[in-house]
Motif scaffolding. Structure first.
Motif: not given
Length: 360
Positions: A21-22, A25, A261, A265-266
């Motif tokens: 996710a990090a 993003s 996911l 995460c966007k």
């Protein structure tokens, strides 16, 4: 048993989802910045692939990571995924060149609708439950609302979304077939091995796209100042991070969960994009985008089906046609219709048991 599964998820699945996710993003926004400074998507992506391969070569030589060597059998299995990956990231770059980040996110949020069906058809999972179907429907409504509020659609119509539609199709195939690749290819180091194969097999076709599209010829006209070099290096660093985090997360989750996911995460991508510059959607468009992302968060992963896909009967001269699995009944035990099972030998189809937990 339940406590053990929770502990396993906390130490395995959850960290992998956080890492992915990090990196995801940041990657989308950093790619938008890189393409803004160097408006040649195929060249930017080619440099990212080369930097990832260089990173693997250096750290593998130093003994800090393990990645499998290239061989023909694995490359043959990887070929469809590599081609879809090249088309997906190239279309991603073209979308970022001509449209804003939010448009890409909205179309990507529709990906789970398609991937959930592909999960059911090819990866042995059940169809989503009522709650998840409702969530996916709200995602679709939000996407339609965004399109109607988008200035590009109002000015140019559906033709403005040509690149992003191709991107969505390639991305859905990539997400699903990536799970199949993990099931079929045996690696000593599944994550770094997959990263190596993906980038090694993608760099050639991407450079070919750069030549065919004319972007390679325009490279000499680009001015590489401090800002453009910094943007390119940051995107390369994010590319290395997401290559590892993506395959690591994909190996621990379903194709639909992995896709969702990437959508959820966007939220952070939108916030970051709004903070750094004015190249973003209108407030109305962002509101519809939030509807899509909130609905995506309400989705729940469908469980694996209890039985494998089709058996092939070997007790008759004609093999049974492949289709949905019927109940496999042991000899002498009643089945669903109350009839005793007939003694038969079943030869399982290996390709039908992908991701179902069957023992062949």
């Amino acid at each position: 048993m339940k406590d053990g599964r929770v502990l396993e998820m906390f130490h395995g699945v959850m960290p992998s989802m956080v890492y992915y996710a990090a990196s995801s993003s940041c990657m989308l926004v950093l790619n938008k910045v890189a393409v803004h400074h160097v408006p040649l998507p195929s060249c930017v992506l080619g440099v990212q692939f080369a930097m990832t391969l260089t990173y693997i070569a250096v750290f593998r030589s130093a003994g800090y990571l393990v990645a499998d060597s290239l061989d023909y059998k694995r490359m043959k299995t990887f070929a469809p995924y590599a081609m879809s990956f090249v088309l997906s990231v190239y279309c991603n770059g073209k979308v970022l060149q001509f449209l804003n980040v939010e448009t890409l996110i909205v179309f990507r949020s529709c990906g789970p609708i398609i991937v959930s069906v592909l999960d059911w058809m090819y990866l042995g999972r059940e169809l989503p439950n009522k709650r998840s179907i409702l969530a996916l429907f709200v995602v679709l409504v939000g996407a339609v609302g965004y399109v109607m509020a988008d200035s590009e659609f109002q000015m140019h119509g559906a033709i403005a979304y040509g690149w992003v539609v191709v991107y969505l199709a390639c991305n859905c195939f990539e997400m699903t077939y990536g799970k199949v690749v993990l099931s079929r290819v045996k690696f000593e180091a599944p994550v770094w091995g997959s990263v190596l194969y993906t980038n090694a097999m993608a760099i050639g076709p991407m450079l070919l796209l750069a030549i065919v599209s004319g972007e390679a010829a325009r490279l000499q006209d680009v001015t590489f100042d401090a800002s453009s070099v910094r943007a390119l290096l940051l995107s390369c660093s994010a590319g290395i991070a997401i290559s590892w985090a993506g395959w690591n997360c994909r190996s621990l989750t379903s194709a639909t969960t992995y896709t969702l996911l990437g959508v959820v995460c966007k939220f952070f991508s939108v916030i970051l994009n709004v903070m750094i510059w004015d190249k973003h959607a209108s407030p109305v468009g962002i509101s519809w985008l939030i509807v899509c992302l909130v609905a995506s968060a309400a989705y729940r992963q469908a469980p694996l089906r209890k039985q494998c896909e089709p058996p092939i009967r070997s007790d008759s001269n004609r093999s049974a046609p492949r289709g949905r699995c019927e109940e496999l009944v042991e000899p002498g035990k009643p089945g669903k219709a109350g009839k005793a099972g007939k003694a038969s030998t079943f030869q399982m189809d290996p390709e039908a048991c992908l991701d179902t937990g069957c023992d062949l």
